[in-house]
Motif scaffolding. Structure first.
Motif, PDB file in Angstrom:
ATOM      1  N   PHE A  95       0.826  -1.214   0.000  1.00  0.00           N
ATOM      2  CA  PHE A  95       0.000   0.000   0.000  1.00  0.00           C
ATOM      3  C   PHE A  95       0.859   1.263   0.000  1.00  0.00           C
ATOM      4  O   PHE A  95       0.476   2.290  -0.571  1.00  0.00           O
ATOM      5  CB  PHE A  95      -0.940   0.007   1.207  1.00  0.00           C
ATOM      6  N   PHE A  96       2.042   1.198   0.620  1.00  0.00           N
ATOM      7  CA  PHE A  96       2.934   2.366   0.628  1.00  0.00           C
ATOM      8  C   PHE A  96       3.373   2.747  -0.785  1.00  0.00           C
ATOM      9  O   PHE A  96       3.684   3.895  -1.071  1.00  0.00           O
ATOM     10  CB  PHE A  96       4.177   2.087   1.485  1.00  0.00           C
ATOM     11  N   ASP A  97       3.405   1.763  -1.680  1.00  0.00           N
ATOM     12  CA  ASP A  97       3.903   2.003  -3.031  1.00  0.00           C
ATOM     13  C   ASP A  97       2.993   2.891  -3.861  1.00  0.00           C
ATOM     14  O   ASP A  97       3.388   3.341  -4.952  1.00  0.00           O
ATOM     15  CB  ASP A  97       4.117   0.662  -3.757  1.00  0.00           C
ATOM     16  N   ALA A  98       1.797   3.154  -3.391  1.00  0.00           N
ATOM     17  CA  ALA A  98       0.914   4.095  -4.103  1.00  0.00           C
ATOM     18  C   ALA A  98       1.534   5.483  -4.119  1.00  0.00           C
ATOM     19  O   ALA A  98       1.365   6.249  -5.079  1.00  0.00           O
ATOM     20  CB  ALA A  98      -0.460   4.141  -3.439  1.00  0.00           C
ATOM     21  N   GLU A  99       2.258   5.856  -3.059  1.00  0.00           N
ATOM     22  CA  GLU A  99       2.960   7.136  -2.947  1.00  0.00           C
ATOM     23  C   GLU A  99       2.089   8.329  -3.320  1.00  0.00           C
ATOM     24  O   GLU A  99       2.550   9.299  -3.916  1.00  0.00           O
ATOM     25  CB  GLU A  99       4.241   7.099  -3.789  1.00  0.00           C
ATOM     26  N   ASN A 100       0.807   8.212  -2.979  1.00  0.00           N
ATOM     27  CA  ASN A 100      -0.172   9.287  -3.200  1.00  0.00           C
ATOM     28  C   ASN A 100      -0.350   9.645  -4.685  1.00  0.00           C
ATOM     29  O   ASN A 100      -0.903  10.691  -5.011  1.00  0.00           O
ATOM     30  CB  ASN A 100       0.195  10.546  -2.403  1.00  0.00           C
ATOM     31  N   GLN A 101       0.106   8.775  -5.566  1.00  0.00           N
ATOM     32  CA  GLN A 101      -0.091   9.020  -6.999  1.00  0.00           C
ATOM     33  C   GLN A 101      -1.464   8.539  -7.472  1.00  0.00           C
ATOM     34  O   GLN A 101      -1.945   8.954  -8.525  1.00  0.00           O
ATOM     35  CB  GLN A 101       0.999   8.324  -7.811  1.00  0.00           C
ATOM     36  N   LEU A 102      -2.067   7.656  -6.701  1.00  0.00           N
ATOM     37  CA  LEU A 102      -3.404   7.144  -6.985  1.00  0.00           C
ATOM     38  C   LEU A 102      -3.940   6.492  -5.727  1.00  0.00           C
ATOM     39  O   LEU A 102      -3.205   6.325  -4.745  1.00  0.00           O
ATOM     40  CB  LEU A 102      -3.391   6.156  -8.150  1.00  0.00           C
ATOM     41  N   ILE A 103      -5.205   6.112  -5.756  1.00  0.00           N
ATOM     42  CA  ILE A 103      -5.803   5.380  -4.640  1.00  0.00           C
ATOM     43  C   ILE A 103      -5.772   3.894  -4.973  1.00  0.00           C
ATOM     44  O   ILE A 103      -6.186   3.477  -6.057  1.00  0.00           O
ATOM     45  CB  ILE A 103      -7.268   5.817  -4.402  1.00  0.00           C
ATOM     46  N   ILE A 104      -5.258   3.090  -4.061  1.00  0.00           N
ATOM     47  CA  ILE A 104      -5.385   1.640  -4.175  1.00  0.00           C
ATOM     48  C   ILE A 104      -6.670   1.244  -3.461  1.00  0.00           C
ATOM     49  O   ILE A 104      -6.876   1.601  -2.298  1.00  0.00           O
ATOM     50  CB  ILE A 104      -4.196   0.908  -3.538  1.00  0.00           C
ATOM     51  N   ALA A 105      -7.554   0.520  -4.160  1.00  0.00           N
ATOM     52  CA  ALA A 105      -8.799   0.046  -3.552  1.00  0.00           C
ATOM     53  C   ALA A 105      -8.812  -1.477  -3.614  1.00  0.00           C
ATOM     54  O   ALA A 105      -9.039  -2.065  -4.682  1.00  0.00           O
ATOM     55  CB  ALA A 105     -10.004   0.627  -4.268  1.00  0.00           C
ATOM     56  N   ASP A 106      -8.525  -2.113  -2.491  1.00  0.00           N
ATOM     57  CA  ASP A 106      -8.508  -3.568  -2.406  1.00  0.00           C
ATOM     58  C   ASP A 106      -9.895  -4.028  -1.977  1.00  0.00           C
ATOM     59  O   ASP A 106     -10.285  -3.862  -0.818  1.00  0.00           O
ATOM     60  CB  ASP A 106      -7.444  -4.018  -1.403  1.00  0.00           C
ATOM     61  N   ILE A 107     -10.639  -4.616  -2.923  1.00  0.00           N
ATOM     62  CA  ILE A 107     -12.018  -5.011  -2.631  1.00  0.00           C
ATOM     63  C   ILE A 107     -12.136  -6.502  -2.297  1.00  0.00           C
ATOM     64  O   ILE A 107     -13.231  -6.978  -1.987  1.00  0.00           O
ATOM     65  CB  ILE A 107     -12.955  -4.673  -3.809  1.00  0.00           C
ATOM     66  N   GLY A 108     -11.017  -7.222  -2.371  1.00  0.00           N
ATOM     67  CA  GLY A 108     -11.036  -8.651  -2.074  1.00  0.00           C
ATOM     68  C   GLY A 108     -10.938  -9.483  -3.335  1.00  0.00           C
ATOM     69  O   GLY A 108     -11.434  -9.095  -4.397  1.00  0.00           O
ATOM     70  N   HIS A 109     -10.291 -10.631  -3.231  1.00  0.00           N
ATOM     71  CA  HIS A 109     -10.069 -11.497  -4.396  1.00  0.00           C
ATOM     72  C   HIS A 109     -11.391 -12.032  -4.950  1.00  0.00           C
ATOM     73  O   HIS A 109     -11.705 -11.855  -6.130  1.00  0.00           O
ATOM     74  CB  HIS A 109      -9.161 -12.660  -3.990  1.00  0.00           C
ATOM     75  N   PHE A 110     -12.171 -12.673  -4.087  1.00  0.00           N
ATOM     76  CA  PHE A 110     -13.449 -13.223  -4.528  1.00  0.00           C
ATOM     77  C   PHE A 110     -14.370 -12.129  -5.048  1.00  0.00           C
ATOM     78  O   PHE A 110     -15.012 -12.283  -6.094  1.00  0.00           O
ATOM     79  CB  PHE A 110     -14.130 -13.974  -3.371  1.00  0.00           C
ATOM     80  N   GLU A 111     -14.433 -11.032  -4.304  1.00  0.00           N
ATOM     81  CA  GLU A 111     -15.348  -9.952  -4.678  1.00  0.00           C
ATOM     82  C   GLU A 111     -15.054  -9.412  -6.072  1.00  0.00           C
ATOM     83  O   GLU A 111     -15.970  -9.108  -6.838  1.00  0.00           O
ATOM     84  CB  GLU A 111     -15.271  -8.820  -3.643  1.00  0.00           C
ATOM     85  N   SER A 112     -13.772  -9.318  -6.416  1.00  0.00           N
ATOM     86  CA  SER A 112     -13.406  -8.749  -7.718  1.00  0.00           C
ATOM     87  C   SER A 112     -13.669  -9.716  -8.865  1.00  0.00           C
ATOM     88  O   SER A 112     -13.803  -9.293 -10.019  1.00  0.00           O
ATOM     89  CB  SER A 112     -11.935  -8.331  -7.716  1.00  0.00           C
ATOM     90  N   GLU A 113     -13.763 -11.014  -8.565  1.00  0.00           N
ATOM     91  CA  GLU A 113     -13.931 -12.012  -9.630  1.00  0.00           C
ATOM     92  C   GLU A 113     -15.297 -12.682  -9.641  1.00  0.00           C
ATOM     93  O   GLU A 113     -15.566 -13.517 -10.513  1.00  0.00           O
ATOM     94  CB  GLU A 113     -12.853 -13.097  -9.499  1.00  0.00           C
ATOM     95  N   GLN A 114     -16.168 -12.318  -8.732  1.00  0.00           N
ATOM     96  CA  GLN A 114     -17.428 -13.041  -8.569  1.00  0.00           C
ATOM     97  C   GLN A 114     -18.298 -13.043  -9.833  1.00  0.00           C
ATOM     98  O   GLN A 114     -19.029 -13.998 -10.102  1.00  0.00           O
ATOM     99  CB  GLN A 114     -18.225 -12.443  -7.407  1.00  0.00           C
ATOM    100  N   PHE A 115     -18.208 -11.991 -10.637  1.00  0.00           N
ATOM    101  CA  PHE A 115     -19.064 -11.892 -11.820  1.00  0.00           C
ATOM    102  C   PHE A 115     -18.528 -12.701 -13.002  1.00  0.00           C
ATOM    103  O   PHE A 115     -19.156 -12.745 -14.059  1.00  0.00           O
ATOM    104  CB  PHE A 115     -19.250 -10.426 -12.204  1.00  0.00           C
ATOM    105  N   THR A 116     -17.385 -13.356 -12.815  1.00  0.00           N
ATOM    106  CA  THR A 116     -16.855 -14.257 -13.833  1.00  0.00           C
ATOM    107  C   THR A 116     -17.839 -15.384 -14.105  1.00  0.00           C
ATOM    108  O   THR A 116     -17.990 -15.828 -15.249  1.00  0.00           O
ATOM    109  CB  THR A 116     -15.510 -14.848 -13.366  1.00  0.00           C
ATOM    110  N   ILE A 117     -18.514 -15.841 -13.072  1.00  0.00           N
ATOM    111  CA  ILE A 117     -19.494 -16.924 -13.204  1.00  0.00           C
ATOM    112  C   ILE A 117     -20.606 -16.505 -14.159  1.00  0.00           C
ATOM    113  O   ILE A 117     -20.927 -17.210 -15.125  1.00  0.00           O
ATOM    114  CB  ILE A 117     -20.076 -17.285 -11.813  1.00  0.00           C
ATOM    115  N   GLU A 118     -21.183 -15.353 -13.905  1.00  0.00           N
ATOM    116  CA  GLU A 118     -22.253 -14.827 -14.743  1.00  0.00           C
ATOM    117  C   GLU A 118     -21.772 -14.579 -16.171  1.00  0.00           C
ATOM    118  O   GLU A 118     -22.490 -14.853 -17.143  1.00  0.00           O
ATOM    119  CB  GLU A 118     -22.760 -13.523 -14.118  1.00  0.00           C
ATOM    120  N   HIS A 119     -20.547 -14.076 -16.295  1.00  0.00           N
ATOM    121  CA  HIS A 119     -20.007 -13.738 -17.612  1.00  0.00           C
ATOM    122  C   HIS A 119     -19.785 -14.989 -18.458  1.00  0.00           C
ATOM    123  O   HIS A 119     -20.119 -15.014 -19.650  1.00  0.00           O
ATOM    124  CB  HIS A 119     -18.693 -12.976 -17.443  1.00  0.00           C
TER     125      HIS A 119
END
Length: 364
Positions: free
Chosen positions: A313-337
């Motif tokens: 998280f430190f590597d963002a260096e205020n150049q952008l926001i890192i938003a960690d929403i979770g592994h499963f949460e980010s891929e859950q719609f793969t099933i539907e797709h």
């Protein structure tokens, strides 16, 4: 319908050759010629998913994550991987995984995320290199269009949002047929000069065999001349992560709330807000911390993914926001797709979408 018909279509969208070296996508359990009763689509393949497949009359499980990542030396049920494989084999259920090859596809996991975020024309964040080939061939002038059509039928000549891309120019070809030849034009033992067209197309390395097969079938010559030249160009349609712009910039907090609503996140782990609106968005389904520098490089205001470690998280260096929403949460719609893609291709086939949540992470 046989398993091979399903997997051939899926591998046309997400070729096995585009998976990462550590991955194990493809048919893990089962035989390609098995007739399908029905297919169950899930993010993970675990014992509970095999039980669901049995209960719903499915003899094929299509999972995003491979149940087997490394070699198994024993099958005595000592862990969930062995138990899942044993149960699938005992009940004659095939298991197919479509993992990083789908992650790297322009029609894959990240494409679906972009749609959910309201980004209509996403770009690959980290395009793959050394995956393109230039095919050059020569034919009599009168055969130019039919030869090009055969190449395009094999999906050669696709560049970004354009298809049937080629370059042609005319010249004179020479050849001398020996006594064993059966020349299409010219006489044996004499040099022949023919007005020919040189055709050039670019193609993905994984379709070379199919394209050459089409070329040879369509070409009138007994011996067909062609060149295959590896290209150093990046492949804009294949690679990890995606990025794009919102139609209208949003307030940071409003956009985080939008993410939370879309992905039904228990929490979002994020870096400090920057008091800037969100316009350019980068994202990667699953574990995407390896793409942080690319997200910063394209000037993203926020990078959405999962599985960031504390120090990363430190590597963002205020150049952008890192938003960690979770592994499963980010891929859950793969099933539907995946279900959508299969129903669109096979109109009379209705795969089942799992009713089980396989996320091993719980929030208290």
């Amino acid at each position: 319908m046989k398993i091979a018909e399903i997997t051939a279509y899926l591998e046309g969208i997400a070729p096995l050759s585009s998976q990462e070296s550590y991955d194990n996508s493809g048919l893990i359990v089962g035989q390609p010629n098995t007739e399908i009763t029905n297919a169950l689509i899930s993010l993970d393949c675990t014992e509970i998913i095999v039980d669901e497949a049995i209960a719903r009359g499915c003899n094929l499980i299509i999972a995003h994550h491979p149940i087997v990542f490394k070699g198994l030396k024993k099958f005595n049920g000592s862990n969930y991987v062995e138990r899942t494989i044993i149960k699938a084999i005992e009940n004659k259920i095939a298991i197919y995984a479509i993992h990083t090859n789908l992650d790297n596809s322009k029609q894959g996991v990240n494409y679906k995320i972009g749609k959910l975020l309201g980004i209509n024309k996403p770009h690959i964040l980290a395009p793959k290199k050394n995956n393109l080939i230039k095919l050059i061939t020569y034919c009599p002038n009168d055969y130019t269009e039919s030869i090009k059509a055969s190449l395009f039928e094999g999906n050669a000549g696709e560049i970004g949002d354009y298809s049937e891309c080629s370059f042609s120019h005319q010249g004179i070809g020479t050849f001398k047929a020996n006594e064993d030849a059966n020349p299409f034009v010219g006489d044996k033992g004499e040099q022949h000069r023919e007005n020919e067209t040189r055709i050039e197309v670019v193609l993905n390395s994984h379709i070379v065999k199919k394209v050459i097969k089409n070329l040879l079938a369509a070409h009138p010559y007994e011996s067909v001349a062609y060149d295959l030249i590896p290209l150093a160009n990046i492949h804009l349609d294949e690679g990890a992560g995606m990025y794009g712009e919102l139609e209208v910039a949003m307030d940071e907090v409003d956009f985080l709330n939008k993410i939370k609503s879309i992905f039904n996140c228990g929490i979002i782990r994020h870096t400090a807000l920057r008091n800037k609106s969100i316009k350019k968005v980068a994202w990667c389904g699953g574990a995407g911390s390896f793409l942080l520098n690319q997200a910063k490089g394209i000037g993203a205001d926020i990078f959405i993914t999962g599985d960031f470690k504390y120090h990363e998280f430190f590597d963002a260096e205020n150049q952008l926001i890192i938003a960690d929403i979770g592994h499963f949460e980010s891929e859950q719609f793969t099933i539907e797709h995946l279900g959508y893609l299969l129903r669109k291709k096979f109109r009379t086939f209705a795969p089942c979408l799992t009713e089980n949540n396989t996320n091993p992470v719980k929030y208290f």
